[in-house]
Design an enzyme around this catalytic site. Structure first.
Site, PDB file in Angstrom:
ATOM      1  N   CYS A 115      12.055  18.124   5.929  1.00 57.95           N
ATOM      2  CA  CYS A 115      11.167  17.820   4.810  1.00 57.95           C
ATOM      3  C   CYS A 115      10.039  18.831   4.649  1.00 57.95           C
ATOM      4  CB  CYS A 115      10.587  16.424   4.985  1.00 57.95           C
ATOM      5  SG  CYS A 115      11.859  15.172   5.293  1.00 57.95           S
ATOM      6  N   HIS A 253       4.830  15.751   1.106  1.00 54.00           N
ATOM      7  CA  HIS A 253       6.230  15.327   1.064  1.00 54.00           C
ATOM      8  C   HIS A 253       6.283  13.847   0.726  1.00 54.00           C
ATOM      9  CE1 HIS A 253      10.105  13.956   2.253  1.00 54.00           C
ATOM     10  NE2 HIS A 253       9.708  13.489   3.423  1.00 54.00           N
ATOM     11  N   ASN A 283      13.052   9.373  -1.123  1.00 57.04           N
ATOM     12  CA  ASN A 283      12.751  10.470  -0.193  1.00 57.04           C
ATOM     13  C   ASN A 283      13.847  11.525  -0.368  1.00 57.04           C
ATOM     14  OD1 ASN A 283      12.658  12.181   2.060  1.00 57.04           O
ATOM     15  ND2 ASN A 283      11.880  10.582   3.413  1.00 57.04           N
TER      16      ASN A 283
END
Length: 332
Positions: A115, A253, A283
């Site tokens: 990420c 993120h 996500n």
């Protein structure tokens, strides 16, 4: 304070057509829309088609960038694709993007930092341009996390989605914009808390699980991120010679909205000045930051000259961030 000659001049994004809603997930596992929203802030995520892969999503994001800003990419010197879910170990996803876009002479490089991959890619691109080695670099964050998600695991399958975002970084000249600071770090021992098993069967002496699917200890990742992000964000703002109030937008993120809320409660930037893509994208790992930026552009909230703090964090456990003065011209 970094004196940069590099500037972000264009942005594009792409998400697959298929929507996986919370109602859809209720049919797969023991969960509910209320439970998912309360714990993650997520309502929908996009899912790649069976024959749609990271390089396809990345290519579509670059094509969107070209369409929005009418930029030329034939003279791009380097393509950097940040992803943990590329379709091949090799050739690289970046080389497939090069083939799809038919850019005749360009270097290609994949970055696997989970990420944090997109912000690592930005740091690399900035270094290539400011060193004088290159003049134009494409950086793409792209993921097909649905292909490594266990849809029988109610704790993880509600989280992840697919998508891609791309930016063009060029030599700045006299243009408004630039990179003002950068930060990165790693807690490798924490890698056991977020991984996809591969050739090895153990990490830190602990047997691995998942049989190729993503495995996450959400509680441990949450504790690490909520403590680390405010500290490193504060350090990065200080490195840039700025005050927190001089940052127009914080773009972390988009792991989980509740996690981001907890980070913002600890400061130094409140939730009202934070951009995310989590509610309708889920996500998306390395794609989440550019997707959040593109959503803000579409909504007219992100404008040329604004100062942004981008901070990625995740598997490794690793983090990276940059502070940039936004250089892409307004398109709204």
């Amino acid at each position: 304070m970094m004196q940069s000659k590099a500037i972000i001049t264009a942005i594009g994004a792409y998400v697959p057509e298929r929507i996986l809603s919370n109602a859809d997930l209720e049919k797969l596992v023991d969960t509910s829309d209320e439970w998912i929203v309360q714990r993650t802030g997520m309502r929908e995520r996009r899912i790649a088609a069976e024959d749609e892969f990271v390089s396809d999503l990345a290519t579509r994001a670059v094509e969107d960038l070209i369409r929005r800003y009418a930029v030329r990419i034939e003279d791009v010197d380097m393509i950097i694709v940040a992803s943990s879910t590329t379709e091949f170990a090799f050739p690289s996803a970046a080389s497939r993007v090069q083939a799809n876009l038919r850019i005749p002479h360009t270097g290609v490089l994949d970055v696997n930092a989970a990420c944090a991959g997109f912000t690592y890619g930005l740091q690399l691109a900035n270094s290539l341009v400011t060193s004088g080695l290159h003049r134009k670099v494409l950086v793409v964050g792209a993921e097909t996390l649905s292909k490594i998600t266990d849809y029988t695991d109610r704790t993880t399958c509600v989280l992840f989605g697919d998508g891609a975002g791309a930016v063009l970084i060029e030599e700045a000249g006299q243009a408004e914009g630039g990179f003002l600071a950068a930060i990165s770090g790693t807690n490798g021992e924490g890698g056991i808390h977020l991984y996809k098993s591969g050739l090895s069967t153990q990490m830190n002496g602990v047997p691995l699980q998942g049989n190729g699917a993503l495995v996450q200890n959400g509680r441990e990742v949450y504790k690490w991120a909520v403590r680390m992000v405010p500290e490193q964000l504060t350090a990065m703002i200080r490195q840039a010679g700025l005050l927190p109030e001089q940052i127009d937008w914080f773009v972390p993120h988009s792991a989980n909205l509740r996690m981001i809320e907890a980070m913002c409660e600890r400061g130094p930037i409140e939730l009202e000045r934070t951009l995310t893509s989590v509610e309708y994208r889920g996500n998306t790992s390395a794609a989440s930051i550019p997707l959040a930026l593109q959503l803000a552009v579409d909504e007219g909230r992100l404008n040329q000259g604004q100062q942004l703090a981008l901070l990625g964090f995740g598997g490794g456990l690793t983090y990276s961030g940059v502070i940039v003065r936004w250089g892409a011209p307004d398109t709204h």
